[in-house]
Write a protein that holds these residues in place. Structure first.
Motif, PDB file in Angstrom:
ATOM      1  N   LEU A   1       0.827  -1.204   0.000  1.00  0.00           N
ATOM      2  CA  LEU A   1       0.000   0.000   0.000  1.00  0.00           C
ATOM      3  C   LEU A   1       0.863   1.257   0.000  1.00  0.00           C
ATOM      4  O   LEU A   1       0.525   2.248  -0.667  1.00  0.00           O
ATOM      5  CB  LEU A   1      -0.934  -0.002   1.211  1.00  0.00           C
ATOM      6  N   LYS A   2       1.986   1.229   0.709  1.00  0.00           N
ATOM      7  CA  LYS A   2       2.881   2.395   0.711  1.00  0.00           C
ATOM      8  C   LYS A   2       3.478   2.623  -0.682  1.00  0.00           C
ATOM      9  O   LYS A   2       3.599   3.770  -1.130  1.00  0.00           O
ATOM     10  CB  LYS A   2       3.995   2.203   1.751  1.00  0.00           C
ATOM     11  N   GLU A   3       3.841   1.544  -1.366  1.00  0.00           N
ATOM     12  CA  GLU A   3       4.364   1.692  -2.721  1.00  0.00           C
ATOM     13  C   GLU A   3       3.282   2.225  -3.665  1.00  0.00           C
ATOM     14  O   GLU A   3       3.562   3.050  -4.543  1.00  0.00           O
ATOM     15  CB  GLU A   3       4.901   0.345  -3.211  1.00  0.00           C
ATOM     16  N   THR A   4       2.061   1.755  -3.481  1.00  0.00           N
ATOM     17  CA  THR A   4       0.948   2.250  -4.297  1.00  0.00           C
ATOM     18  C   THR A   4       0.717   3.728  -4.037  1.00  0.00           C
ATOM     19  O   THR A   4       0.511   4.519  -4.974  1.00  0.00           O
ATOM     20  CB  THR A   4      -0.331   1.449  -3.983  1.00  0.00           C
ATOM     21  N   TRP A   5       0.749   4.123  -2.778  1.00  0.00           N
ATOM     22  CA  TRP A   5       0.565   5.525  -2.397  1.00  0.00           C
ATOM     23  C   TRP A   5       1.669   6.394  -3.001  1.00  0.00           C
ATOM     24  O   TRP A   5       1.407   7.475  -3.548  1.00  0.00           O
ATOM     25  CB  TRP A   5       0.556   5.632  -0.876  1.00  0.00           C
ATOM     26  N   THR A   6       2.908   5.928  -2.918  1.00  0.00           N
ATOM     27  CA  THR A   6       4.035   6.686  -3.471  1.00  0.00           C
ATOM     28  C   THR A   6       3.881   6.854  -4.980  1.00  0.00           C
ATOM     29  O   THR A   6       4.102   7.949  -5.522  1.00  0.00           O
ATOM     30  CB  THR A   6       5.364   5.977  -3.152  1.00  0.00           C
ATOM     31  N   ASN A   7       3.488   5.782  -5.667  1.00  0.00           N
ATOM     32  CA  ASN A   7       3.315   5.829  -7.117  1.00  0.00           C
ATOM     33  C   ASN A   7       2.246   6.839  -7.520  1.00  0.00           C
ATOM     34  O   ASN A   7       2.447   7.656  -8.422  1.00  0.00           O
ATOM     35  CB  ASN A   7       2.953   4.434  -7.624  1.00  0.00           C
TER      36      ASN A   7
ATOM     37  N   ARG B   1      -5.198   9.475  -1.879  1.00  0.00           N
ATOM     38  CA  ARG B   1      -5.940   9.630  -0.627  1.00  0.00           C
ATOM     39  C   ARG B   1      -6.778   8.384  -0.345  1.00  0.00           C
ATOM     40  O   ARG B   1      -6.977   8.007   0.817  1.00  0.00           O
ATOM     41  CB  ARG B   1      -6.836  10.861  -0.693  1.00  0.00           C
ATOM     42  N   ALA B   2      -7.269   7.744  -1.403  1.00  0.00           N
ATOM     43  CA  ALA B   2      -8.029   6.508  -1.220  1.00  0.00           C
ATOM     44  C   ALA B   2      -7.141   5.398  -0.660  1.00  0.00           C
ATOM     45  O   ALA B   2      -7.588   4.589   0.165  1.00  0.00           O
ATOM     46  CB  ALA B   2      -8.653   6.075  -2.540  1.00  0.00           C
ATOM     47  N   VAL B   3      -5.875   5.348  -1.096  1.00  0.00           N
ATOM     48  CA  VAL B   3      -4.947   4.348  -0.549  1.00  0.00           C
ATOM     49  C   VAL B   3      -4.760   4.581   0.944  1.00  0.00           C
ATOM     50  O   VAL B   3      -4.739   3.631   1.748  1.00  0.00           O
ATOM     51  CB  VAL B   3      -3.590   4.404  -1.276  1.00  0.00           C
ATOM     52  N   ARG B   4      -4.641   5.838   1.331  1.00  0.00           N
ATOM     53  CA  ARG B   4      -4.548   6.167   2.754  1.00  0.00           C
ATOM     54  C   ARG B   4      -5.769   5.642   3.500  1.00  0.00           C
ATOM     55  O   ARG B   4      -5.642   5.060   4.584  1.00  0.00           O
ATOM     56  CB  ARG B   4      -4.425   7.683   2.940  1.00  0.00           C
TER      57      ARG B   4
END
Length: 696
Positions: A509-515, A537-540
């Protein structure tokens, strides 16, 4: 606005003020009349509180408070043991933990009920004794002996396991009920929604979209708030909207593996679930604000955000499916990271119901505290907001696993100092008697129970003693803080092995958020940049609410009963709303057999996040950040992941989870906020001011 307009507006405001006074006076009369009628009814020999409560529109507890004789037999306290006579308190078996020392408590602490905060009460100036502090909410303890030891196990045949199926994607549309704009796939439609009732929305959508629609996201308009002025509470308006007649449809009874039934009544983000009376169509109407906050974004941008989110998640989960809410999505994605081989291939067992109940009652979530004068100046020199970026993602690297062990005060006392500190640094949940140092002049460090359901405060007055439960990160912080160690006496504890059940999930999820955050920054198309930002923001939300869903609160069932059949309202139900036709109620049903219930994981993350608001080390910069690294009297508020200060700080920010981001800054004198609403108003003003300066 000119002077004349200003004076006219003041006159109108005074008129509103007078109307409010009259309305309050009338309401007070009606409430007094109601209470008198309840008392009169209670005099009837066969009166029952469970009959009177729905008729009066109050809870069972409210009726019993007015008429104690109507208390049910199991609430009369007949089996309550007599209080211990004054001066005969049992000696404490607690062990006092101080940095570099590990000696047993030298003397029993003052007689303090669990959960009460007792600052020293010096005599008043005229020689009289100050009134005692009001007794606060009491937290539960683990029973002594074998009864309590039996809690330390897992629920039989209940464990989180990797699913052997793929979730089915739901056909989804995005609807702005204020404009009638509907987006389905790449097509845009303009609908006539009439009064925007649930029936109007269902009729218009299914008349327009040829395919079967299973999920309708409302992007703007909040149709469930229509007619809110006719109800005392917003929740009543929502319940009335959800339960209004829907010809051809009925309330859904659930289906499929993600079985969700009935409406979810929430003041801001409700969920309406409907099923065709003839046919197999199932559809839910829900707010997109469960996923992210909007700022005038149209349905096209919102749909693009969901497409980008799904595409980004599929890079890490080839079977990723976006479910109705971020919490459902988060838990489903997590189950797909459960190892297929190795130590946890058979899953993660669920704690006993007793330990889950204890954690529910004793492990709070985010710290929300407003510090008011005289602890801060009446006029703040500035107001600065720092927000920890994607904060919970910082605290998922270590979580409790295995069978929990009970650590009694005697066991803890027998350990060496090294073993004690290792345990407090590990994955544990501790009951402790806490004493604030006499010379303490900064913010409170540990939560204490306050009056109210699941309410917490943070005692900071020197000499205050209270009994509470707290996670290992907070206990460790209290003992090793950079100002002065607090006195901690361990009374009982739960200790797990350290594990990484959430690490793989959180890293993805952190990698998705960073991307997605990077896309938002470098995307040249403003609409696509905005969509990428919303997706990040949805990933958060997936991580944040996914963690919250592990906590598994006791289930609350919401229902309605016609006013003409009020005797059918369940006896243990709380009345939460009513109108001329329906009584809306809710009642607890305890813990369900949820295989993904892991409150120990949520509690550990929340404790770590609260501790990081106080002090957090930045190894690469060889420095610290947090409230305890500011001068006394400069912390104005804590708000989950945010700190509000009276002066800016030179804290490092590298766009990493947990870093303190400057979000708002009001320069010049600011009147200290006295309420949460005032704080939020200042927060919004500060963010706007900072953005304007950065863009100038």
């Amino acid at each position: 606005m000119d002077a004349q307009s200003y004076n006219d507006a003041l006159g109108e405001l005074r008129t509103v003020r007078d109307k409010i006074k009259k309305a309050r006076a009338e309401l007070s009369k009606l409430e007094t009349d109601r209470d008198q009628r309840i008392t009169q009814l209670a005099a009837y020999g066969k009166a029952k509180a469970e009959r009177i409560a729905p008729a009066a529109g109050v809870s069972l507890a409210d009726v019993v408070a007015l008429a104690p004789a109507l208390a049910p037999d199991d609430l009369t306290g007949a089996d309550t043991p007599p209080p211990t006579p004054s001066g005969t308190e049992e000696p404490s078996a607690a062990h006092s933990t101080q940095p570099r020392t590990a000696t047993a408590a030298q003397a029993p602490a003052p007689a303090t009920a669990p959960g009460t905060a007792r600052p020293a009460e010096p005599p008043a100036a005229d020689g009289t004794t100050a009134l005692p502090v009001q007794e606060e909410r009491s937290l539960p303890s683990i029973p002594e002996g074998g009864t309590g030891d039996a809690w330390f196990t897992h629920t039989r045949q209940l464990a989180s396991t990797r699913p052997n199926f793929i979730q089915q994607a739901r056909s989804t549309v995005f609807l702005d009920t204020s404009t009638g704009i509907l987006v389905h796939r790449n097509q845009t439609h303009s609908l006539d929604l009439g009064a925007a009732s649930a029936a109007d929305i269902l009729t218009a959508v299914f008349h327009t979209v040829p395919d079967s629609v299973e999920r309708i996201y409302i992007t703007a308009g909040d149709p469930w708030h229509h007619g809110a002025d006719r109800h005392a509470y917003l929740r009543d308006a929502v319940a009335a909207w959800l339960n209004a007649p829907t010809p051809g449809w009925r309330t859904d009874t659930g289906r499929g593996r993600d079985r969700m039934a009935g409406h979810f009544v929430h003041a801001r983000n409700p969920v309406g679930r409907y099923q065709r009376e003839s046919g197999d169509d199932h559809v839910e109407i829900r707010s997109v604000r469960e996923w992210f906050d909007l700022d005038g974004d149209d349905p096209h941008t919102v749909r693009d955000a969901f497409v980008l989110l799904w595409q980004a998640l599929r890079r890490h989960w080839d079977d990723a499916v976006l479910m109705g809410s971020p919490s459902q999505t988060g838990r489903d994605l997590w189950t797909r990271t459960i190892p297929q081989r190795g130590q946890h291939a058979e899953g993660f067992p669920v704690l006993s119901e007793e330990l889950r109940g204890l954690l529910h009652a004793t492990a709070g979530q985010g710290r929300n505290e407003l510090i008011t004068p005289p602890r801060v100046p009446e006029q703040l020199p500035q107001l600065v907001e720092y927000d920890r970026t994607f904060a919970y993602a910082k605290h998922t690297w270590k979580s409790p696993v295995g069978t929990p062990r009970r650590i009694t005060a005697q066991t803890f006392a027998a350990w060496s100092e090294k073993d004690q500190m290792r345990a407090l640094y590990g994955c544990g949940h501790w009951q402790a008697r806490v004493t604030v140092p006499d010379t303490w002049n900064h913010v409170g460090l540990l939560p204490a129970p306050a009056p109210g359901e699941r309410a917490w405060h943070y005692p900071a007055a020197g000499g205050t003693t209270f009994t509470t439960w707290a996670g290992g990160p907070e206990i460790h912080t209290a003992l090793t803080n950079p100002i002065k160690p607090w006195k901690i006496e361990i009374l009982d504890g739960i200790l797990w092995d350290d594990g990484k059940p959430l690490d793989d999930w959180a890293k993805k999820l952190k990698e998705t958020w960073t991307n997605l955050s990077t896309q938002a920054h470098f995307q040249g198309d403003p609409r696509q940049a905005r969509a990428a930002h919303l997706a990040s923001r949805a990933v958060r939300s997936i991580l944040l609410y996914g963690i919250g869903s592990f906590a598994q609160r006791p289930r609350m069932v919401t229902g309605t009963t016609p006013r003409t059949m009020e005797r059918d309202v369940p006896a243990d139900a709380e009345i939460i709303g009513f109108d001329d036709e329906l009584i809306t109620w809710q009642r607890p049903t305890g813990f369900s057999r949820d295989p993904n219930a892991h409150p120990e994981w949520a509690a550990a993350i929340w404790s770590g996040a609260r501790a990081a608001l106080l002090t957090q080390r930045h190894r690469d910069d060889n420095t610290y950040a947090g409230a305890l690294h500011t001068p006394p009297g400069t912390v104005v508020a804590f708000r989950t992941d945010a700190l509000y200060l009276t002066r800016p700080q030179n804290w490092p920010y590298h766009h990493q989870p947990g870093d303190y981001l400057l979000r708002g800054h009001l320069t010049g004198l600011v009147t200290a906020p006295a309420t949460e609403d005032e704080l939020l108003t200042l927060r919004d003003t500060g963010r706007t001011a900072l953005t304007a300066r950065e863009e100038a």
